[in-house]
Design an enzyme around this catalytic site. Structure first.
Site, PDB file in Angstrom:
ATOM      1  N   GLY A 123       0.812  -1.222   0.000  1.00 27.87           N
ATOM      2  CA  GLY A 123       0.000   0.000   0.000  1.00 27.87           C
ATOM      3  C   GLY A 123       0.843   1.269   0.000  1.00 27.87           C
ATOM      4  N   GLU A 126       1.676   1.730  -3.557  1.00 31.20           N
ATOM      5  CA  GLU A 126       0.412   2.092  -4.220  1.00 31.20           C
ATOM      6  C   GLU A 126       0.045   3.550  -3.929  1.00 31.20           C
ATOM      7  OE1 GLU A 126      -1.459  -1.442  -2.514  1.00 31.20           O
ATOM      8  OE2 GLU A 126      -2.181  -1.916  -4.526  1.00 31.20           O
ATOM      9  N   GLU A 146       2.661  -8.350  -1.832  1.00 35.29           N
ATOM     10  CA  GLU A 146       1.408  -8.948  -1.359  1.00 35.29           C
ATOM     11  C   GLU A 146       1.307 -10.452  -1.594  1.00 35.29           C
ATOM     12  OE1 GLU A 146       1.652  -5.983  -2.795  1.00 35.29           O
ATOM     13  OE2 GLU A 146       0.278  -4.570  -1.841  1.00 35.29           O
TER      14      GLU A 146
END
Ligand code: COA
Length: 271
Positions: A123, A126, A146
């Site tokens: 994240g 991201e 992930e």
């Protein structure tokens, strides 16, 4: 460079982020260093609020996003918060996160520069990819790990990473769950500039300063037009035509063209 009068404040109401505004730049610092700035629910909500406030503040012309400490930008979504989620909760986590933070940041009219100061994983990468562009310090490490946790990137990583570095490289990064160093990120085009850690924020501020000399209204239209090309069912060229036309109705356009013809520097009203 001409700056508006100095104005500085700290939003004390946040637990996990710091918000500081000065000379037209709002710097948001994710501040959970003991957890390598991992994005838990509260941090995501606070970031949404801080980004929204900065975007609505007419004196903020650029936003810099970074992480506190010398080790991490953001080491990912907070794994401890979703480890026991079921299928519906997992989907909801991704949907809500994308809506309130990742898509929200990408579509802000105020330019967002991610200053990646260390680990940007999951994240964290991201979030950096949701910013309008990225710069990094030489200790930065980036990856989407992930699949090593039995899950996939859920905050837009499977879409934005191939957009930024190409499908093959993105597939390799996602499937290997590996990290790339800052030099590789520069070579891939994932970051625009690479500097020593102490030069990272000064460079972000310098770039923000260059951006702020231009019309904020035109910049917002340009962000919308660029993003339109990546949206399902939207024709980017049509979006560009509409955005181009919109500029002609702004005071910034009148000032920018008049200043050019009068051979002086434009003083954009931002309207
Ligand atoms: N979620 C929750 N906590 C996290 C975290 C995350 N994504 N990343 C780091 N932390 C926490 C650690 O649990 C640790 O907390 P503790 O001191 O209470 O045990 C603290 O941050 C420091 O991390 P640590 O692992 O001890 O640091 P390190 O230098 O040994 O390793 C990393 C750094 C980044 C390699 C390692 O923390 C890591 O792999 N993090 C997870 C990355 C990841 O998979 N992200 C994607 C999530 S979807």
């Amino acid at each position: 460079m001409r700056f508006p009068p100095s104005r500085k404040f700290n939003c004390m109401s946040y637990n996990n982020i710091l918000s500081e505004s000065q000379n037209g730049i709002t710097t948001l610092t994710i501040n959970r260093p003991s957890k390598l700035n991992a994005l838990n629910k509260v941090t995501i909500e606070e970031l949404h609020d801080a980004f929204a406030k900065a975007d609505q503040d007419p004196s903020t012309k650029a936003i810099i996003l970074t992480g506190s400490g010398e080790k991490a930008f953001v080491a990912g979504a907070d794994i401890s918060e979703f480890a026991d989620f079921d299928v519906a909760e997992g989907a909801n986590l991704a949907r809500q996160g994308q809506e309130i933070l990742f898509d929200f940041v990408e579509n802000l009219g105020t330019p967002v520069i991610a200053a990646v100061n260390g680990f940007a994983l999951g994240g964290g990468l991201e979030l950096a990819m949701s910013a309008h562009f990225r710069i990094a310090s030489d200790n930065a490490r980036m990856g989407l790990p992930e699949v090593s946790l039995g899950v996939i990137p859920g905050y837009g990583g499977t879409q934005r990473l191939p957009q930024l570095i190409g499908k093959g490289r993105a597939m390799e990064m996602i499937m290997t769950a590996g990290m790339i160093d800052a030099n590789t990120a520069l070579e891939y085009g994932l970051i625009n500039h690479l500097v020593a850690q102490e030069e990272l924020l000064p460079l972000a501020e310098k770039l923000a300063g260059k951006i702020m000399r231009n019309s904020s209204v035109a910049i917002a239209e340009a962000i919308g037009a660029v993003n339109a090309g990546y949206k399902e069912g939207v024709n980017g060229f049509d979006a560009e035509i509409a955005a181009f036309g919109n500029c002609f109705g702004t005071e910034d356009f009148t000032e920018g063209t008049t200043a050019f013809l009068e051979k002086r520097k434009a003083a954009f009203p931002g309207k």
